[in-house]
Every structure is written in C-alpha cells, then in structure tokens.
Scaffold this active site. Structure first.
Site, PDB file in Angstrom:
ATOM      1  CB  SER A   1     -49.192  59.161  16.064  1.00 19.25           C
ATOM      2  OG  SER A   1     -48.236  58.983  17.094  1.00 19.25           O
TER       3      SER A   1
ATOM      4  CE  LYS B   1     -39.804  54.287  12.831  1.00 18.64           C
ATOM      5  NZ  LYS B   1     -39.979  52.930  13.365  1.00 18.64           N
TER       6      LYS B   1
ATOM      7  CG  ASP C   1     -38.800  51.060  16.609  1.00 14.67           C
ATOM      8  OD1 ASP C   1     -39.620  51.562  17.398  1.00 14.67           O
ATOM      9  OD2 ASP C   1     -38.685  51.424  15.424  1.00 14.67           O
TER      10      ASP C   1
ATOM     11  N   GLY D   1     -38.587  46.085   8.235  1.00 19.30           N
ATOM     12  CA  GLY D   1     -37.986  47.138   9.057  1.00 19.30           C
ATOM     13  C   GLY D   1     -37.963  46.813  10.540  1.00 19.30           C
TER      14      GLY D   1
ATOM     15  CE  LYS E   1     -38.178  42.380   0.432  1.00 16.01           C
ATOM     16  NZ  LYS E   1     -39.588  42.667   0.636  1.00 16.01           N
TER      17      LYS E   1
HETATM   18  P1  NAP Z   1     -42.229  45.665   6.561  1.00 13.34           P
HETATM   19  O1  NAP Z   1     -40.909  46.301   6.644  1.00 13.34           O
HETATM   20  O2  NAP Z   1     -43.121  45.998   5.415  1.00 13.34           O
HETATM   21  O3  NAP Z   1     -42.025  44.054   6.579  1.00 13.34           O
HETATM   22  C1  NAP Z   1     -43.121  43.198   6.381  1.00 13.34           C
HETATM   23  C2  NAP Z   1     -42.712  41.753   6.635  1.00 13.34           C
HETATM   24  O4  NAP Z   1     -43.909  40.945   6.504  1.00 13.34           O
HETATM   25  C3  NAP Z   1     -41.692  41.181   5.644  1.00 13.34           C
HETATM   26  O5  NAP Z   1     -40.922  40.209   6.278  1.00 13.34           O
HETATM   27  C4  NAP Z   1     -42.618  40.534   4.597  1.00 13.34           C
HETATM   28  O6  NAP Z   1     -42.019  39.463   3.896  1.00 13.34           O
HETATM   29  C5  NAP Z   1     -43.706  39.965   5.480  1.00 13.34           C
HETATM   30  N1  NAP Z   1     -44.957  39.767   4.754  1.00 13.34           N
HETATM   31  C6  NAP Z   1     -45.864  40.734   4.416  1.00 13.34           C
HETATM   32  N2  NAP Z   1     -46.906  40.162   3.750  1.00 13.34           N
HETATM   33  C7  NAP Z   1     -46.644  38.826   3.680  1.00 13.34           C
HETATM   34  C8  NAP Z   1     -47.341  37.711   3.146  1.00 13.34           C
HETATM   35  N3  NAP Z   1     -48.516  37.852   2.535  1.00 13.34           N
HETATM   36  N4  NAP Z   1     -46.785  36.486   3.261  1.00 13.34           N
HETATM   37  C9  NAP Z   1     -45.596  36.319   3.883  1.00 13.34           C
HETATM   38  N5  NAP Z   1     -44.870  37.347   4.422  1.00 13.34           N
HETATM   39  C10 NAP Z   1     -45.400  38.581   4.318  1.00 13.34           C
HETATM   40  O7  NAP Z   1     -43.112  45.944   7.866  1.00 13.34           O
HETATM   41  P2  NAP Z   1     -42.613  46.366   9.338  1.00 13.34           P
HETATM   42  O8  NAP Z   1     -42.498  47.829   9.400  1.00 13.34           O
HETATM   43  O9  NAP Z   1     -41.488  45.504   9.733  1.00 13.34           O
HETATM   44  O10 NAP Z   1     -43.941  45.999  10.190  1.00 13.34           O
HETATM   45  C11 NAP Z   1     -44.373  44.657  10.303  1.00 13.34           C
HETATM   46  C12 NAP Z   1     -45.476  44.540  11.363  1.00 13.34           C
HETATM   47  O11 NAP Z   1     -44.994  44.973  12.612  1.00 13.34           O
HETATM   48  C13 NAP Z   1     -46.725  45.371  11.079  1.00 13.34           C
HETATM   49  O12 NAP Z   1     -47.831  44.559  11.410  1.00 13.34           O
HETATM   50  C14 NAP Z   1     -46.627  46.525  12.040  1.00 13.34           C
HETATM   51  O13 NAP Z   1     -47.890  46.991  12.473  1.00 13.34           O
HETATM   52  C15 NAP Z   1     -45.904  45.882  13.205  1.00 13.34           C
HETATM   53  N6  NAP Z   1     -45.097  46.839  13.983  1.00 13.34           N
HETATM   54  C16 NAP Z   1     -45.269  46.890  15.339  1.00 13.34           C
HETATM   55  C17 NAP Z   1     -44.513  47.769  16.092  1.00 13.34           C
HETATM   56  C18 NAP Z   1     -44.701  47.838  17.586  1.00 13.34           C
HETATM   57  O14 NAP Z   1     -44.199  48.786  18.222  1.00 13.34           O
HETATM   58  N7  NAP Z   1     -45.363  46.902  18.197  1.00 13.34           N
HETATM   59  C19 NAP Z   1     -43.548  48.592  15.470  1.00 13.34           C
HETATM   60  C20 NAP Z   1     -43.377  48.491  14.101  1.00 13.34           C
HETATM   61  C21 NAP Z   1     -44.167  47.616  13.356  1.00 13.34           C
HETATM   62  P3  NAP Z   1     -41.184  39.718   2.527  1.00 13.34           P
HETATM   63  O15 NAP Z   1     -39.810  40.134   2.947  1.00 13.34           O
HETATM   64  O16 NAP Z   1     -41.230  38.409   1.842  1.00 13.34           O
HETATM   65  O17 NAP Z   1     -41.926  40.809   1.771  1.00 13.34           O
END
Ligand code: NAP
Length: 280
Positions: free
Chosen positions: A15, A66, A102, A130, A156
């Site tokens: 973190s 969370k 967020d 998420g 989803k």
């Molecule tokens: P999550 O809940 O696991 O959601 C992942 C998303 O990516 C879903 O829409 C999933 O699609 C898609 N996905 C994953 N692998 C895929 C693939 N091979 N082909 C097509 N779609 C794919 O993850 P999250 O927590 O939202 O985080 C997502 C990203 O945001 C991460 O990279 C994380 O590091 C980043 N993030 C950044 C911040 C920031 O403050 N900047 C905060 C949180 C997260 P499906 O629904 O089809 O599985």
C-alpha cells in the site's frame, strides 16, 4: 494527543497510503500518524471493535474487506451503499461511518485534466468489475447523461446497469461492439485489468476507431503508461493513468477525516516515486 489513522487489508505491504497520508500530515504540521494494518478476513470484526476501542480517528479499507466491513459499521453513506463497498471510515461522535471515495476520486482526477464538462459527454466505460461499479454509480449520481458499458461478460454489465439507483442512459456492449462504435465517444474510461503489469502489451479493445478529440482515462497506474494510453496518444487523443484516481481518492478520504483537502499533486508525486517513474 497524536491522532491515529490507518488502512486495513490483506495483503497490505504494497500500500502507498501510509506514505501519502503521513506526508500530508507532515506538510500540514498535523500531529497524526497513519499506519498499515494487515487484517485477515477472520479477524475483521475483532479489528473493527479494537479500532473503536483504541479511538482511531479514521481508516481506509482495501481488499478483501471493502464489502465485508459494511455490516460492521454504524452507518454507510448512500453512495457507498449503492456501490456495495466502503474504502473510507470516519469516526464521528463515537460512530463509524463508511464512505466510498474511489468514484469521486476518479471524477476529480479526470476534471483536473479534461477540458469541458465531463457529465454531459458521451462516455464509454470498459469493464464491469469493482472499480467500474464505483465510477459508474458515482458519475451517474453526479448527473452524467450517457455512459455505455463494454465488458467481456455481458451479464456483469447488465447487473451493473440493473442495480444502478441513479438515472443514466446506458447501452451494453461486447468489447467488439465497443471497438466498432468507438468514434461515438468523447471520454473512454478503461477499468479492466488488461494492460496491467506484467502483461503490459495487452489492450482491451482496438483503438482503430478512436476519435482524435477523445480523452482516454486508464485507471491502471502500473505501468505508468499502458499500451492503451500509448496507442491513444499516437492517434492524437489525450490520456491519463490511474495515479490521478489513486491520489484523489486518498486526498478525499483525508478531507473526510480532517476537514482539510491536502495537495493531491503531492500524493501523486509519492505514487510516481514509489513506482520509480516520471509523470507522463
Ligand atoms: P475486478 O473487479 O476484478 O474487474 C476486472 C475487470 O476486468 C472486469 O470487467 C473483467 O471482465 C475485466 N477483465 C479481466 N481480465 C480480462 C480479460 N482477459 N479479458 C477481458 N476482460 C477482462 O477488478 P477491479 O478491482 O475493478 O480493478 C480493475 C483494474 O483497476 C486493476 O488493474 C486495478 O489495478 C485498477 N484499479 C485502479 C485504481 C486506482 O485508484 N487507480 C483503483 C482500483 C483498481 P469480466 O467481467 O468479463 O470478468
């Protein structure tokens, strides 16, 4: 007496929040400390009770707590309730109140760099996980007119749209359909994990149809510049990475605890220093 703040999660060693918040306390000459607490799922309830007992003034919540923390709090703000996740807890008159900064952090970070009113633009949201949920519900609550969602798993995206309590015009698209219609959008928000280190060459969709006046916001911050951002820039579009969202969600949490909005750019610099890169 020195005030105590912190973050709970598991794992938590990676973190950046302790550095971001302790720097803010120091720069504002506030007598407070922010600590990372590794809390296993089985210990969450005891940890929340313990934090109240020791009088912690506020804390952040990260993976995997969370959602699980919500029933353990005294109150959850309506936006966090809709999102189904809390990332910030404030102690208010002995009561723990949960918020989610967020989506607001994402919007504030976008508004710093986007020239125009984000909310009346045609927006494409890629992903339905998420972070997409936090961004979609927050933008809708703030009055966004039009947000289409493109996701690999359409069910989803349907679920996201169905459960949204705020009015917004939304069509659901496969990733191929999103690529096909790309020229229709002013702002593209990339929230899938595609392109994240170590798979840095991957892109969620082709950008062949990107409008050169479009703005591409990728919420990934590692790498600092994703292949998606590079390609968007090569096509004349503006882009930003996820460091803005990360720094603004932190700054907004800090403001909820203290009433003072710290300098988000200081938090962003700490993120870049941690990632070992330069601002792009
Ligand atoms: P999550 O809940 O696991 O959601 C992942 C998303 O990516 C879903 O829409 C999933 O699609 C898609 N996905 C994953 N692998 C895929 C693939 N091979 N082909 C097509 N779609 C794919 O993850 P999250 O927590 O939202 O985080 C997502 C990203 O945001 C991460 O990279 C994380 O590091 C980043 N993030 C950044 C911040 C920031 O403050 N900047 C905060 C949180 C997260 P499906 O629904 O089809 O599985």
């Amino acid at each position: 007496m020195k005030k105590l703040y912190g973050v709970i999660g598991d794992p938590i060693g990676h973190s950046m929040s302790p550095d971001m918040h302790n720097d803010a306390f120091q720069s504002l000459s506030m007598d407070a400390h922010y600590h990372a607490f590794q809390i296993e799922k089985k210990d969450l309830e005891a940890a929340v009770l313990g934090m109240k007992a020791i009088g912690i003034s506020g804390f952040n919540v990260t993976v995997p707590h969370k959602t699980a923390i919500m029933p353990l709090l005294d109150e959850v703000d309506p936006l966090a309730q809709a999102i189904g996740a809390v990332n910030t807890v404030v102690l208010d008159n002995g009561r723990f109140i949960g918020y989610n900064t967020d989506g607001e952090g994402f919007l504030a970070g976008l508004e710093v760099e986007y020239d125009g009113n984000v909310l009346d633009k045609r927006i494409l949201l890629l992903g339905a996980g998420g972070s997409a949920r936090a961004i979609y519900y927050t933008l809708s609550q703030k009055g966004a007119m039009h947000i289409d969602i493109g996701n690999r798993t359409l069910e989803k995206a349907e679920e996201l749209k169905k459960r949204c309590p705020y009015p917004v015009k939304t069509s659901l698209l496969t990733l191929d359909e999103a690529a096909e219609k790309l020229a229709d959008y002013d702002i593209i928000i990339q929230t899938t994990s595609i392109g994240m280190s170590p798979n840095v060459e991957a892109m969620p969709i082709s950008l062949d149809n990107l409008h050169p006046d479009a703005f591409v916001a990728d919420i990934i911050y590692n790498p600092i510049e994703t292949a998606f951002m590079k390609e968007a820039k090569a096509r004349g579009a503006k882009s930003q990475n996820g460091a803005k969202m990360l720094s603004f969600q932190g700054a907004l949490a800090f403001e909820k605890w203290t009433g003072i909005l710290p300098e988000p750019s200081r938090m962003e610099t700490i993120i870049y220093n941690k990632l070992g890169g330069i601002k792009c």
